[in-house]
Each structure stands twice: as C-alpha cells, then as structure tokens.
Scaffold this motif. Structure first.
Motif, PDB file in Angstrom:
ATOM      1  N   PRO A 290       0.814  -1.225   0.000  1.00 46.20           N
ATOM      2  CA  PRO A 290       0.000   0.000   0.000  1.00 46.20           C
ATOM      3  C   PRO A 290       0.845   1.273   0.000  1.00 46.20           C
ATOM      4  N   LEU A 291       2.021   1.209   0.598  1.00 46.52           N
ATOM      5  CA  LEU A 291       2.903   2.385   0.588  1.00 46.52           C
ATOM      6  C   LEU A 291       3.355   2.714  -0.826  1.00 46.52           C
ATOM      7  N   TYR A 292       3.661   1.676  -1.594  1.00 40.81           N
ATOM      8  CA  TYR A 292       4.036   1.885  -2.999  1.00 40.81           C
ATOM      9  C   TYR A 292       2.875   2.509  -3.774  1.00 40.81           C
ATOM     10  N   LEU A 293       1.669   2.026  -3.522  1.00 36.48           N
ATOM     11  CA  LEU A 293       0.504   2.545  -4.244  1.00 36.48           C
ATOM     12  C   LEU A 293       0.192   3.991  -3.872  1.00 36.48           C
ATOM     13  N   TRP A 294       0.316   4.340  -2.587  1.00 38.44           N
ATOM     14  CA  TRP A 294      -0.099   5.667  -2.128  1.00 38.44           C
ATOM     15  C   TRP A 294       0.912   6.766  -2.430  1.00 38.44           C
ATOM     16  N   HIS A 295       2.204   6.469  -2.355  1.00 42.42           N
ATOM     17  CA  HIS A 295       3.179   7.561  -2.336  1.00 42.42           C
ATOM     18  C   HIS A 295       3.202   8.360  -3.627  1.00 42.42           C
ATOM     19  N   TRP A 296       3.069   7.683  -4.779  1.00 40.93           N
ATOM     20  CA  TRP A 296       3.253   8.400  -6.047  1.00 40.93           C
ATOM     21  C   TRP A 296       2.113   9.377  -6.341  1.00 40.93           C
ATOM     22  N   PRO A 297       0.830   8.995  -6.207  1.00 40.28           N
ATOM     23  CA  PRO A 297      -0.227  10.001  -6.399  1.00 40.28           C
ATOM     24  C   PRO A 297      -0.092  11.190  -5.458  1.00 40.28           C
ATOM     25  N   LEU A 298       0.318  10.930  -4.219  1.00 41.61           N
ATOM     26  CA  LEU A 298       0.459  12.037  -3.268  1.00 41.61           C
ATOM     27  C   LEU A 298       1.588  12.985  -3.658  1.00 41.61           C
ATOM     28  N   LEU A 299       2.629  12.459  -4.279  1.00 38.79           N
ATOM     29  CA  LEU A 299       3.718  13.319  -4.728  1.00 38.79           C
ATOM     30  C   LEU A 299       3.368  14.063  -6.014  1.00 38.79           C
ATOM     31  N   VAL A 300       2.527  13.462  -6.850  1.00 38.38           N
ATOM     32  CA  VAL A 300       2.244  14.029  -8.169  1.00 38.38           C
ATOM     33  C   VAL A 300       1.123  15.060  -8.136  1.00 38.38           C
ATOM     34  N   PHE A 301       0.038  14.779  -7.431  1.00 35.39           N
ATOM     35  CA  PHE A 301      -1.124  15.670  -7.476  1.00 35.39           C
ATOM     36  C   PHE A 301      -0.804  17.120  -7.104  1.00 35.39           C
ATOM     37  N   PRO A 302       0.018  17.396  -6.075  1.00 32.87           N
ATOM     38  CA  PRO A 302       0.339  18.802  -5.788  1.00 32.87           C
ATOM     39  C   PRO A 302       1.034  19.503  -6.956  1.00 32.87           C
ATOM     40  N   LYS A 303       1.864  18.750  -7.702  1.00 31.47           N
ATOM     41  CA  LYS A 303       2.544  19.352  -8.848  1.00 31.47           C
ATOM     42  C   LYS A 303       1.557  19.672  -9.966  1.00 31.47           C
ATOM     43  N   VAL A 304       0.627  18.735 -10.208  1.00 31.12           N
ATOM     44  CA  VAL A 304      -0.311  18.909 -11.321  1.00 31.12           C
ATOM     45  C   VAL A 304      -1.380  19.933 -10.972  1.00 31.12           C
ATOM     46  N   VAL A 305      -1.967  19.781  -9.792  1.00 32.11           N
ATOM     47  CA  VAL A 305      -3.067  20.674  -9.397  1.00 32.11           C
ATOM     48  C   VAL A 305      -2.545  22.055  -9.026  1.00 32.11           C
ATOM     49  N   GLY A 306      -1.467  22.093  -8.242  1.00 33.99           N
ATOM     50  CA  GLY A 306      -0.934  23.380  -7.788  1.00 33.99           C
ATOM     51  C   GLY A 306       0.015  24.027  -8.761  1.00 33.99           C
ATOM     52  N   GLY A 307       0.574  23.223  -9.668  1.00 33.84           N
ATOM     53  CA  GLY A 307       1.488  23.771 -10.660  1.00 33.84           C
ATOM     54  C   GLY A 307       2.842  24.156 -10.107  1.00 33.84           C
ATOM     55  N   LEU A 308       3.172  23.675  -8.915  1.00 32.33           N
ATOM     56  CA  LEU A 308       4.428  24.055  -8.284  1.00 32.33           C
ATOM     57  C   LEU A 308       5.222  22.812  -7.891  1.00 32.33           C
ATOM     58  N   GLN A 309       6.530  22.967  -7.819  1.00 35.05           N
ATOM     59  CA  GLN A 309       7.392  21.902  -7.327  1.00 35.05           C
ATOM     60  C   GLN A 309       7.485  22.017  -5.816  1.00 35.05           C
ATOM     61  N   PRO A 310       6.943  21.043  -5.069  1.00 30.59           N
ATOM     62  CA  PRO A 310       6.980  21.145  -3.612  1.00 30.59           C
ATOM     63  C   PRO A 310       8.417  21.194  -3.084  1.00 30.59           C
ATOM     64  N   SER A 311       8.595  21.861  -1.971  1.00 28.26           N
ATOM     65  CA  SER A 311       9.903  21.940  -1.339  1.00 28.26           C
ATOM     66  C   SER A 311      10.262  20.605  -0.705  1.00 28.26           C
ATOM     67  N   TYR A 312      11.519  20.474  -0.278  1.00 31.65           N
ATOM     68  CA  TYR A 312      11.945  19.249   0.401  1.00 31.65           C
ATOM     69  C   TYR A 312      11.088  18.985   1.635  1.00 31.65           C
ATOM     70  N   LEU A 313      10.711  20.056   2.317  1.00 34.32           N
ATOM     71  CA  LEU A 313       9.885  19.890   3.512  1.00 34.32           C
ATOM     72  C   LEU A 313       8.529  19.300   3.157  1.00 34.32           C
ATOM     73  N   TRP A 314       7.912  19.846   2.109  1.00 32.53           N
ATOM     74  CA  TRP A 314       6.604  19.344   1.698  1.00 32.53           C
ATOM     75  C   TRP A 314       6.702  17.925   1.157  1.00 32.53           C
ATOM     76  N   GLN A 315       7.774  17.612   0.448  1.00 36.94           N
ATOM     77  CA  GLN A 315       7.958  16.245  -0.032  1.00 36.94           C
ATOM     78  C   GLN A 315       8.048  15.275   1.145  1.00 36.94           C
ATOM     79  N   THR A 316       8.755  15.704   2.195  1.00 41.25           N
ATOM     80  CA  THR A 316       8.863  14.875   3.392  1.00 41.25           C
ATOM     81  C   THR A 316       7.502  14.683   4.049  1.00 41.25           C
ATOM     82  N   VAL A 317       6.736  15.773   4.136  1.00 40.05           N
ATOM     83  CA  VAL A 317       5.388  15.685   4.714  1.00 40.05           C
ATOM     84  C   VAL A 317       4.516  14.734   3.902  1.00 40.05           C
ATOM     85  N   LEU A 318       4.611  14.821   2.575  1.00 38.81           N
ATOM     86  CA  LEU A 318       3.806  13.954   1.710  1.00 38.81           C
ATOM     87  C   LEU A 318       4.194  12.487   1.890  1.00 38.81           C
ATOM     88  N   LEU A 319       5.470  12.228   2.081  1.00 35.25           N
ATOM     89  CA  LEU A 319       5.897  10.854   2.324  1.00 35.25           C
ATOM     90  C   LEU A 319       5.373  10.351   3.672  1.00 35.25           C
TER      91      LEU A 319
END
Length: 472
Positions: A290-319
């Motif tokens: 389930p970790l493999y399934l969940w991590h990628w959509p959570l990392l991608v959606f902020p980039k697509v919807v928000g149009g921004l590259q999340p910071s290292y902090l936000w990437q850590t939070v998403l993980l």
C-alpha cells in the motif's frame, strides 16, 4: 518449502525496496538509482509466488481459481482505495484533458495494462511522467501479466517431467535477459515496459525457489553470511552505478542477483537475521505494497493541481502522509479482509475493480467530463493553457474556432497543438510545422497585428500527407 513458513527478513528486503523507491521519487538527487527497488520487488515476488506454486502443483492440490482468488484478495483492496482516491482528487483538481488521461490510466490500471498504455503514450508531445498520478502501476501490470502465463506453464512442465523445470526456467530467463539487452539498445522505453524483457527478473526468483524447494537445504551459517554480505554488496553497487538513462540493461543484474543472494542466505545470516528482521524494518516491509501505491499520487497531485514543485519539507510531509495512509490501508482494509473466509469476497472485489475501471473508461471516453467546474481554464491569463483538443493556448490568444480544423484534428490526429491570434473562423496566416514553427507564432502574430494568425503543429515531419491531399 513450507507455504506457511514466514520469513521476516524478506519483509525487510521489501522495506529496502520501497524506501529506495520513495527516496528516488521524492529526492532523486539523493538516491538517483532508487528505482531499482522495483527490481527487488520482482525477484521477491517470483520467489514467493513460485514457491507456493511448486508446493501446490507438486501435491496435486493446485487450482487456478484458488490461485487467482488469492491474487485478487492480495492486490485488489489497496488498489481500489488508491484508484478511487485518484478519481476523486482528479474530479475537483484536474483540467479536462488531464482528467481524461487519468480516466484512461484508471481503466488500464484496473485491467493491469498500464505498462502498455504508458508505453503507447511515449512521443514528442507526451506530458512528463512526473505528471501522471498512476504511472507507478506499470510494475503491478507486469507482475500480473506474468502470473497469467506462469502457472499454466509450470503445470505443463510438471505433467511432462518435473526434472525439466530448472533447465526450462533457466533457458526462458536467459532468453528474456538477452531480449532485454538487445531491445534496450534500440528502444529503452520498450525494454522498460515490455513484460517479455522484464520476465527474467521474476524468473530469477523462481529459479531460487525451485532450488530450495527441490533440495530442501538450508546453507550453513558461514555460507549464509557470505551470501548475505555479497548480496548486500551487489545491491549497493546497483545503487551506485545504475543510471536512469541506460536502464534497463546488463547492470540490472546487480539488484536482481543481490536480491537472489540475500534470499538464499536465509534468516540464519547476521544481516538477514538481525538487520532485515528488526521490527521497524519488518513493519515497513509489511506495509510496502500500500505504501508503494499511495506515495506516487500524493507526490504528483500537488505538482499537477498546484502547478508548483513542492519543497523538500513538503515532499517529506507527503511521504509521511503516505506512510499513514499505507498503515491505515493495511490495518483497516487489508487485514480485516484477510480474516474473511468467503469465496464471495473475491467476486465482490473483482466486480468493484471492474466498476472502477469502467468509470475510468467512461471519464476517458467523455473527454474528462467537461461539465465539471474545473474541467477547463476560465479567464486564463498565464503563459500556457489547454483546451478540449489538447491545444496549447498562449497568453492573450485563442483556441482554434474553425470547425473544419476540429474535424481534421479528429480525422488525422495530427493537429496536436493549435491556437490563433484573433477569435473567429477566418484565418489569414497559418504556421505549419513542429515546435520550431510554433515558437514563431507570438512574434508573427505581433508583427501582423491586423491578421488572424494560426499555428498547427505536430512532433514529426509535418503534414506531408495532408498537404499532398490538399485537405487544408
């Protein structure tokens, strides 16, 4: 090999695999070869599933229905949760063409065809892989395609003469590996997504499983420690020397053989028994799917919807959120369902996946559901936008309005991008070509301010057939 024999160190190996993938996806600069964690998963899968098959076929208790029911019960619950989540997020956050593509990927993910669909999408104008929330389902698709063919093939070999199992598997694995190497030289993407070019990785696990099943031998402590140490070294070498731009290739043997040696070492080795079997590592391994399934959509959606590259902090939070969702999926969905002993469970899960896949296909066929509030850009003033026909619309310019252009776009599937400098169907100047022609558009439109300038572009030798037939 006992079907019920649990090895904590294999869950530890899963933890190494998933953590490397997570680091690569969130922080590629830290671990540029973390994607080889998927190859570790392939070997583990080939070893475990083949071991179960050997025992059931050997005892005469194998059943195709039982085998695929177990696959459904193992794979479908977490997959359903992630697919439904992705469609819900997409409904509120994605543009029309983005949601249409997501629908296609939901459908292909439900049918375990993601590798072929993603492979078919690769072209000059394909959107970046980092913007596809279900890109990671390609590996799941390859596994399930393998397990459609592997049980019947094993059954045939067993019925012929089981002494042929090892040489037959070895020959197929060598052919698959050779095919992967030769294909990678001409088409790296094909070698990556083609199940025939990746089958050798699962077959290496299957070879080890047969060796351990047929001989029923456990290596001594000294040999076990040597195997584990060499296996870990091979994994480390793989992380150091493999590059994304030449993968897959012959260097894939490092993670594959490293995983084989670590599994062969057994839990009696110090590395497996102490490090890989430690409780925190095993815990990560238990929720790795389930970790493999969940991590990628959570990392991608902020980039697509928000149009921004999340910071290292936000990437850590998403993980961290991925870990939480994976644990909840394991604890609240997977484990409760495992405790239910009912054949109807598999049928319900199968019907649910079919329904979700059908919903994805309907979204795709309905062009991303244009009636949604956020389906299209409204009052857009940015540098680049998208319209119904995947057209690119520059700032202060307009989507093409000539119905004949729409008709030709549908017919030829060639007008990949189209925009015009003034509204209305009357076109004065047309720029035909690829991106080299397109970049002239703004300058030409500004210079010819009294003209309606249009560009029609595609990513290859442009429009030769159309021009010959005088369709413009």
């Amino acid at each position: 090999m006992n079907k019920n024999y649990y090895r904590a160190d294999i869950d530890g190996l899963r933890a190494i695999a998933i953590v490397s993938v997570l680091i690569f996806h969130a922080f590629p600069g830290i671990l540029h070869s973390g994607f080889i964690g998927v190859d570790v998963f392939f070997v583990i899968s080939g070893y475990l599933i083949s071991g179960i098959l050997y025992k059931s076929i050997g005892q005469g208790s194998f059943s195709f229905i039982d085998f695929y029911q177990r696959r459904i019960n193992r794979i479908f619950p977490a997959l359903l949760a992630v697919l439904i989540f992705s469609m819900c997020v997409g409904w509120f956050g994605l543009l029309q063409h983005e949601y249409a593509q997501l629908g296609k990927h939901v459908a292909s993910g439900s049918a375990f065809l993601s590798n072929f669909i993603l492979w078919s999408e690769i072209n000059y104008f394909d959107n970046a892989s980092e913007t596809k929330p279900l890109l990671h389902l390609w590996s799941l698709a390859i596994e399930e395609q393998f397990y459609l063919l592997w049980p019947p093939l094993l059954l045939l070999i067993f019925k012929a003469n089981k002494k042929y199992i090892f040489p037959v598997i070895l020959i197929i694995a060598i052919v698959s590996f050779a095919y992967c190497i030769s294909l990678a030289k001409v088409d790296l993407s094909a070698a990556f997504y083609n199940p025939a070019a990746r089958a050798w990785e699962l077959l290496c696990g299957a070879l080890l499983a047969w060796h351990m099943y047929s001989r029923n031998q456990i290596p001594g402590a000294q040999r076990s420690n040597i195997f584990a140490f060499l296996g870990l070294c091979l994994l480390v070498v793989g992380f150091l020397v493999i590059e994304k731009n030449n993968f897959p290739g012959w260097k894939t043997i490092f993670p594959v053989f490293g995983t084989v040696m670590l599994i062969a070492a057994g839990p009696q080795s110090w590395i497996n028994g102490k490090l890989l079997s430690s409780k925190p590592v095993v815990f990560i391994g238990l929720i790795s799917y389930p970790l493999y399934l969940w991590h990628w959509p959570l990392l991608v959606f902020p980039k697509v919807v928000g149009g921004l590259q999340p910071s290292y902090l936000w990437q850590t939070v998403l993980l961290l959120i991925s870990f939480v969702l994976a644990f909840l999926t394991y604890r609240c969905i997977e484990k409760p369902l495992r405790s239910i002993e009912s054949k109807s469970k598999s049928i319900i899960l199968l019907v649910a996946v079919i329904l979700v896949g059908t919903a994805g296909y309907v979204i795709y066929r309905n062009d991303g559901v244009a009636s949604r509030k956020y389906a299209n850009l409204q009052n857009f003033r940015g540098d680049l936008g998208h319209t119904k026909f995947h057209e690119y619309v520059a700032k202060d310019y307009f989507p093409c309005t000539d119905p004949q252009i729409e008709k030709k776009a549908d017919r030829w599937e060639s007008f990949v991008r189209c925009a015009q400098s003034k509204p209305g169907p009357d076109i004065d100047v047309v720029l035909l070509g690829d991106s080299h022609a397109e970049h002239l558009f703004i300058g030409v439109a500004s210079a010819l301010d009294n003209k309606n300038v249009t560009f029609l572009t595609k990513g290859e030798m442009p429009f030769l057939q159309i021009l010959r037939q005088n369709t413009l």
